[in-house]
Design an enzyme around this catalytic site. Structure first.
Site, short mmCIF file in Angstrom:
data_model
loop_
_atom_site.label_atom_id
_atom_site.label_comp_id
_atom_site.label_asym_id
_atom_site.label_seq_id
_atom_site.Cartn_x
_atom_site.Cartn_y
_atom_site.Cartn_z
N HIS A 269 0.84 -1.20 0.00
CA HIS A 269 0.00 0.00 0.00
C HIS A 269 0.88 1.27 0.00
CE1 HIS A 269 -3.66 2.34 1.18
NE2 HIS A 269 -2.75 3.12 1.74
N GLU A 270 1.80 1.31 0.93
CA GLU A 270 2.66 2.50 1.01
C GLU A 270 3.58 2.59 -0.20
OE1 GLU A 270 1.74 4.62 3.01
OE2 GLU A 270 0.53 3.36 4.34
N HIS A 273 1.72 4.50 -2.76
CA HIS A 273 1.83 5.95 -2.54
C HIS A 273 3.19 6.46 -3.03
CE1 HIS A 273 -1.82 6.91 -0.38
NE2 HIS A 273 -1.62 5.97 0.54
N GLU A 299 -4.54 8.00 -2.97
CA GLU A 299 -5.05 6.73 -2.46
C GLU A 299 -5.34 5.75 -3.60
OE1 GLU A 299 -4.91 6.36 0.70
OE2 GLU A 299 -5.99 4.49 1.06
#
Lengths: 508, 508
Positions: A269-270, A273, A299
């Site tokens: 997820h990060e 980003h 997001e």
């Protein structure tokens, strides 16, 4: 580069503006480094000095932005013939300038100091499961944020104004429409899943998975996905986040010895980003063209990598052997079982950050609805816990027994962040639309994932999203990238197909 | 608190000044965090953004300091009745203000950009052992720093002015006198050591000492000495340093698998610096009373802990068992042998940072003498290598065969730092004087070290040095702490006694 008008020699005022804006960006990026350090490296007792350093940088950044010179330069440039990129820069600076200049410094400081008090109050209330300990500061924050919104625009719904702090280019009504569609599909779908007889391989990864081995695992995942270590690093943080610039975009994760998938997906997820940050053009460092669009777009990148890549069957075909290398005790687990374990729907989970890809959005919808009523005055702070619990019962079929696992679970309101939660769901929805468009353009993404070939996907995302920075407003960006208006259709198709198959649902 | 006049209610102007100064301190401390990050954490390619962030903070700090308001407040306060602490704050702010306001911003920026170019030039020259690749930028830096000094005071020796950047309260002539005394004693002493037949246990710690075990060793050393981890941390940096505030004073070290004492003493040295920072009063954060006095005083703290504590026989009586726990292969080594290994004089060493406690100061004297002549114009940049080598031959009896191990070894000139090196020796000299005074006051320090009891020493240093911040100027601080003027006597006695015994010298 797609500019509708040819680049013209920039007027002096434009260079002056850029110089001022770049200085502000540098101050904000410096604050970003201090924030990272605070969460990842700083010793416990460093807080008093760090708070003062961050306040000083924030005050300086404010002072630099509300400077009369910037107002004059904007006025002058808005009356000048600019090319599209220059015009976009002026548009974005104007937007920030107006919001900053309209709110009195005293109020900003009061919000900041109230929020500083709110944090320990929230922590204590959560620890003691006593909402009344948080209620007074929450009430004060609601009041202050309403004043804040009124300064910016006294004629509009204050929640709409607050929402724009996080999502300046999407209207609240558009967000609401999308969230309503999501809710209308997910509530019955989750209900059906609860009734389903299908037993997923939820215990595929049960056991104890030592932290240092998990650390190596997630580093391997970052290698596989193509994280450029020369421009980033991975550390541990209690609340994982990503931060930085295109030269240095760091990710964090956290480890739970019983939950290796938690660390893995949090890392992916990060990473998503960070790819966005890293895809911004180097030469635009410090200008709006070198800054990411809004939170929903950010997001969308994290969710795309986490859900569409990381939680896909193809990814597990690719990555399971690496997983098994690190944890030989899981040797019997098949890619299909890993895929099922990664996508189980938690029917009895109260906690947003532990939620699956489906129930997650109902956690968001609940916060969104409560926030709106709080800000509009239709809901008293004192009634938040009961309303919270009622909504959990209504949408998710479960009722929290404590406020600790209910309305006190999230930190965000203690920051005074109202209008922030919806961006999470909007990002997921946007991710599905972007992923579908990427697949249209570059062909069989599943096949590429299975081969560990992420180049085409990275390129597509950089080309269509990252490299533009704030060149386009959100809706235009999505339309240019996908050929369509921002819509929930792709997300709803995606979850219907994926979970329909997984849980053998009639509705699929 | 020792104030000669009673604290008076501070005038408004004083509060206004403090507020402005605290903001500047916060910006500088933020830059300190960014600098730490750059050397310890930042990924390789982060430099372009980091340089811009640091330049912005430095420009902002300059702008905030040279503000007319500060000049006016200083004028007003200098004509006001202040207590001693307030007067000290005004004195220190005035000092910084005058230096900053007199140098044109253009020149500051030119020095900064020339120094940015100098760094890669120096690296290349050092790597290729080719001084001519560094000479042109060095020449330019010498020229710029002379201009810089002239702006500050056209009537004084420019080296004197430059020296004050690092040592504002000691006169150059005082420094010179001390260095001359040091040189006069050490040159013949080192000569005598070279002739000595004594064989110290120099190979006591020969072998390979894995990095992770060394890491645990130095953490144990920090524990033993009393490093407060809740206000600090230890990391690895290519050039060890310490940085931070009284709330967060970090140390760094480096590891060489063949040299565990290198890591140990480097850690203890930086620990000494950190104790100073940590001993500054919390409530004075951001004011001169919460900032350390000059570099010599800072270095006195690091040298005191490194040499008077860490290299003492008593310390090895205490710490050897811990060392042996980590490296059982050294079990046969006695405390006396460890002490000898820690204090051997390297007769054939060309490199300052690898030097022992004696030859170290001749490395400094050589740089000091060369710098002075460079700035006065008596020495051409082109002649630096030969002069350098001649001086090494004269003072240390060895002649570098390359410039890489000669005049190109240190990074400092590429920063434009002229006048900095002497502070290292002044710090050692001051350390000896302070240590002797502490021993006078708190009794048998050796005995306390052997027991691992460092409380009395910490307390004495905090009480007499740390807690004052910049309350007193350097000479006054030393006099208050020791009852005597700053003198080389104690240092010379210390080395004469210690090395006389170690090497069985006639002169002892």
């Amino acid at each position: 580069m797609s500019t509708e008008t040819p680049a013209t020699e920039a007027p002096d005022a434009y260079h002056d503006l850029l110089e001022k804006i770049q200085r502000i960006s540098n101050v904000q990026n410096a604050a970003g480094v201090l924030g990272w350090d605070q969460q990842v490296m700083m010793p416990d007792e460093g807080t008093p000095a760090r708070s003062k350093q961050l306040s000083a940088l924030s005050a300086i950044s404010h002072d630099l932005l509300v400077d009369d010179d910037i107002g004059d330069l904007l006025d002058e440039l808005e009356a000048t013939d600019l090319d599209d990129e220059q015009a976009a820069v002026v548009r974005e600076v104007r937007r920030g300038y107006e919001r900053e200049v309209r709110v009195p410094t005293d109020l900003v400081e009061e919000i900041s100091s109230t929020s500083s008090e709110a944090l320990p109050a929230w922590k204590e209330a959560k620890a003691e499961d006593d909402f009344s300990k948080f209620a007074p500061t929450l009430e004060k924050l609601v009041e202050l944020k309403k004043q804040y919104a009124e300064h910016i625009d006294p004629d509009r719904d204050p929640y709409e104004v607050l929402f724009e702090d996080f999502e300046p280019c999407l209207s609240l009504s558009q967000a609401e429409e999308i969230l309503d569609e999501v809710k209308a599909t997910l509530v019955p779908m989750i209900d059906e899943i609860r009734e389903s007889d299908v037993d997923l391989a939820v215990d595929a990864f049960e056991g104890t998975f030592p932290e240092d081995e998990q650390d190596e695992l997630v580093r391997d995942a970052l290698d596989v996905l193509g994280y450029p270590w020369e421009r980033g690093r991975l550390d541990v943080a209690p609340h994982p986040f990503s931060t930085g610039t295109m030269f240095d975009a760091r990710v964090t994760t956290r480890f739970d010895e019983s939950d290796p998938l938690g660390a893995l997906f949090s890392t992916v997820h990060e990473f998503g980003h960070a790819t966005y940050t890293l895809g911004l053009p180097d030469e635009q460092y410090g200008t709006p063209l070198g800054q990411s669009r809004d939170l929903s777009v950010h997001e969308s990148q994290s969710r795309l990598w986490e859900n569409h890549v990381g939680r896909s069957k193809a990814f597990w075909d690719l990555f399971l052997p690496t997983f098994t290398d690190h944890f030989p005790e899981t040797e019997g687990v098949s890619a299909q079982q890993a895929y099922e374990a990664a996508n189980q729907v938690y029917e009895d989970n109260f906690i947003r950050v532990e939620a699956d890809e489906l129930t997650y959005h109902l956690h968001i919808v609940i916060r969104f609805e409560i926030e709106r009523e709080l800000i509009s005055g239709d809901l008293d702070v004192a009634d938040v816990p009961e309303t919270w619990n009622d909504k959990y019962e209504e949408y998710l079929g479960i009722r929290p027994e404590t406020d600790t696992e209910g309305c006190l679970q999230d930190i965000h309101w203690s920051y005074g962040n109202f209008g922030y939660f919806p961006t999470y769901s909007l990002g997921s929805v946007m991710a599905a639309q972007l992923y579908a468009a990427a697949e249209d353009d570059v062909g069989d993404l599943d096949g590429q994932i299975r081969e560990g070939d992420f180049d085409a996907l990275h390129e597509w995302l950089t080309e269509n999203i990252h490299r533009h920075g704030q060149r386009y407003e959100t809706n235009e960006l999505v339309k240019q990238a996908t050929g369509e208006d921002f819509t929930a259709d792709y997300f709803l198709d995606y979850v219907t197909e994926k979970y329909g198959t997984l849980y053998d649902l009639d509705s699929a």
